[in-house]
Design an enzyme around this catalytic site. Sequence first.
Site, PDB file in Angstrom:
ATOM      1  N   TRP A  39       0.825  -1.213   0.000  1.00 30.04           N
ATOM      2  CA  TRP A  39       0.000   0.000   0.000  1.00 30.04           C
ATOM      3  C   TRP A  39       0.863   1.268   0.000  1.00 30.04           C
ATOM      4  CZ3 TRP A  39      -0.344  -3.968   3.558  1.00 30.04           C
ATOM      5  CH2 TRP A  39       0.326  -3.800   4.751  1.00 30.04           C
ATOM      6  N   GLU A  52      -5.530   0.737   5.540  1.00 27.33           N
ATOM      7  CA  GLU A  52      -5.625   1.358   6.867  1.00 27.33           C
ATOM      8  C   GLU A  52      -6.682   0.669   7.727  1.00 27.33           C
ATOM      9  OE1 GLU A  52      -3.641   3.286   8.327  1.00 27.33           O
ATOM     10  OE2 GLU A  52      -2.396   3.525   6.552  1.00 27.33           O
ATOM     11  N   THR A  58      -4.326  -5.018  13.828  1.00 24.86           N
ATOM     12  CA  THR A  58      -3.719  -6.179  13.165  1.00 24.86           C
ATOM     13  C   THR A  58      -2.308  -5.815  12.706  1.00 24.86           C
ATOM     14  OG1 THR A  58      -5.949  -6.660  12.358  1.00 24.86           O
ATOM     15  CG2 THR A  58      -4.189  -7.944  11.416  1.00 24.86           C
ATOM     16  N   GLY A  96     -10.348 -11.135  11.789  1.00 28.31           N
ATOM     17  CA  GLY A  96     -11.025 -10.707  13.014  1.00 28.31           C
ATOM     18  C   GLY A  96     -11.654  -9.321  12.880  1.00 28.31           C
ATOM     19  N   TYR A  97     -12.341  -8.906  13.931  1.00 24.30           N
ATOM     20  CA  TYR A  97     -13.043  -7.603  13.938  1.00 24.30           C
ATOM     21  C   TYR A  97     -13.795  -7.426  12.610  1.00 24.30           C
ATOM     22  CZ  TYR A  97      -9.976  -6.832  17.903  1.00 24.30           C
ATOM     23  OH  TYR A  97      -9.309  -6.965  19.091  1.00 24.30           O
ATOM     24  N   TYR A 135      -8.646   9.271  12.220  1.00 26.45           N
ATOM     25  CA  TYR A 135      -7.323   8.785  11.820  1.00 26.45           C
ATOM     26  C   TYR A 135      -7.323   8.315  10.362  1.00 26.45           C
ATOM     27  CZ  TYR A 135      -3.775   5.599  10.548  1.00 26.45           C
ATOM     28  OH  TYR A 135      -2.808   4.982   9.804  1.00 26.45           O
ATOM     29  N   CYS A 207      10.581   3.022  17.819  1.00 22.58           N
ATOM     30  CA  CYS A 207      10.017   3.465  19.109  1.00 22.58           C
ATOM     31  C   CYS A 207       9.009   2.419  19.572  1.00 22.58           C
ATOM     32  CB  CYS A 207       9.357   4.838  18.930  1.00 22.58           C
ATOM     33  SG  CYS A 207       8.941   5.613  20.495  1.00 22.58           S
ATOM     34  N   CYS A 214      16.434   3.732  20.915  1.00 19.03           N
ATOM     35  CA  CYS A 214      16.714   5.180  20.860  1.00 19.03           C
ATOM     36  C   CYS A 214      18.013   5.511  20.115  1.00 19.03           C
ATOM     37  CB  CYS A 214      16.724   5.783  22.258  1.00 19.03           C
ATOM     38  SG  CYS A 214      15.151   5.539  23.109  1.00 19.03           S
TER      39      CYS A 214
END
Length: 383
Positions: A39, A52, A58, A96-97, A135, A207, A214
Amino acid sequence: MGLDLLMPAPAEQFPPPTLRKLRIRLRNWFRKASRPLPWRETRNPYYIWISEVMLQQTTVKAVVPYFDRFVEQFPTVQDLAAASEEDVLRHWEGLGYYSRGRNLRRGAIQICEQHNGMMPTDVGTLQQIPGIGRYTAGAIVSFAYDRGAPILEANTVRVYSRLLGYRDDPRKAAGQRLLWDLAALLPPKTGAGLTNQALMEVGSLVCRPQNPDCPACPLQEFCTAFRLGLQQEIPVAAKRPEITPLVEGAIAVQRQGRFFVRRRSNGERWSGLWDFPRCSVRSLEYATRLSRQALRPVERELTDHLKQDWGLRIALQGDPLQIRHSVTRYRIRLLCYQAEWLSGSIPDGETRWATPEELASLPLSVTARQFADQLKLDTGASR
Ligand code: SF4
């Protein structure tokens, strides 16, 4: 007084010269370190929307093969709008979802009906489409159209909290306001897509929730958590829900080589997917060792369930297949039985008798698919 009130606003922590420097560091790092993902090789807003939505809750690794198959099957928003819900769910099976898949299809229908099949180009209109929140709208606008829209998802919540040194809960309203303010500040007017993707990639690769790398981070110079040595404390961890163990039973009732399945209705978990009849089992504890004696009351419960809820008399056969799985805060031990139909007819509506081959083309929950695969093996072996 909340800790956030003591913090300088994002615009004070990141004045324009700092922002310019940060964006350059970020883009240079992204060009060298980012992963090639399908993507990312497109500016097609429809593909970006699908990726997205799939990426919510996931991992990237799990999404890649689903994304490839999905866009091959439904290459345009029109193709998705014209597909049946069952077909869409079959291609979503295992991710899922499932409301995400149902909403994608509803969204595609809305885009065809109200926007002439063209993806809207602004955050406000995108947010009117089912399943597109702030988002996802920001991601589509910045990645596809390269416009300066803010994004905030799991990875950037962590990165922004650490950059700001935000020690309160970022999931609360005050934290969300602060992080969205920073999210709006970071992308430039041009090149917003690259900057936003780079911020997400930093969250994903460097992160990390535990042990952030770091020394390898392009944002180290700008990071308050790093300066104060608070990377492990920020962001504040969410309270984990208490896990509840459950025992459930599923029964594959066979009649002349076909199995009884039902479509799960609205409001049930996995609604729209097909499933074998299942129910919770009260006569067995989650941790109890299976024995003939322990299974006897379970078998009575399951036989009663089929009679009372479905009007079927059955004879259970053999020992159950055991599948352990988790759904939200439940840890489930599922006992899958095979049974012979003796009498009774199934109700009209969302039920049917399906051959093992037909089961292969119906959308099933992950555990029902495992059970169906086992049935296929067993019936194949007995032919
Ligand atoms: Fe995260 Fe460390 Fe980079 Fe700060 S310096 S953003 S804590 S990886």
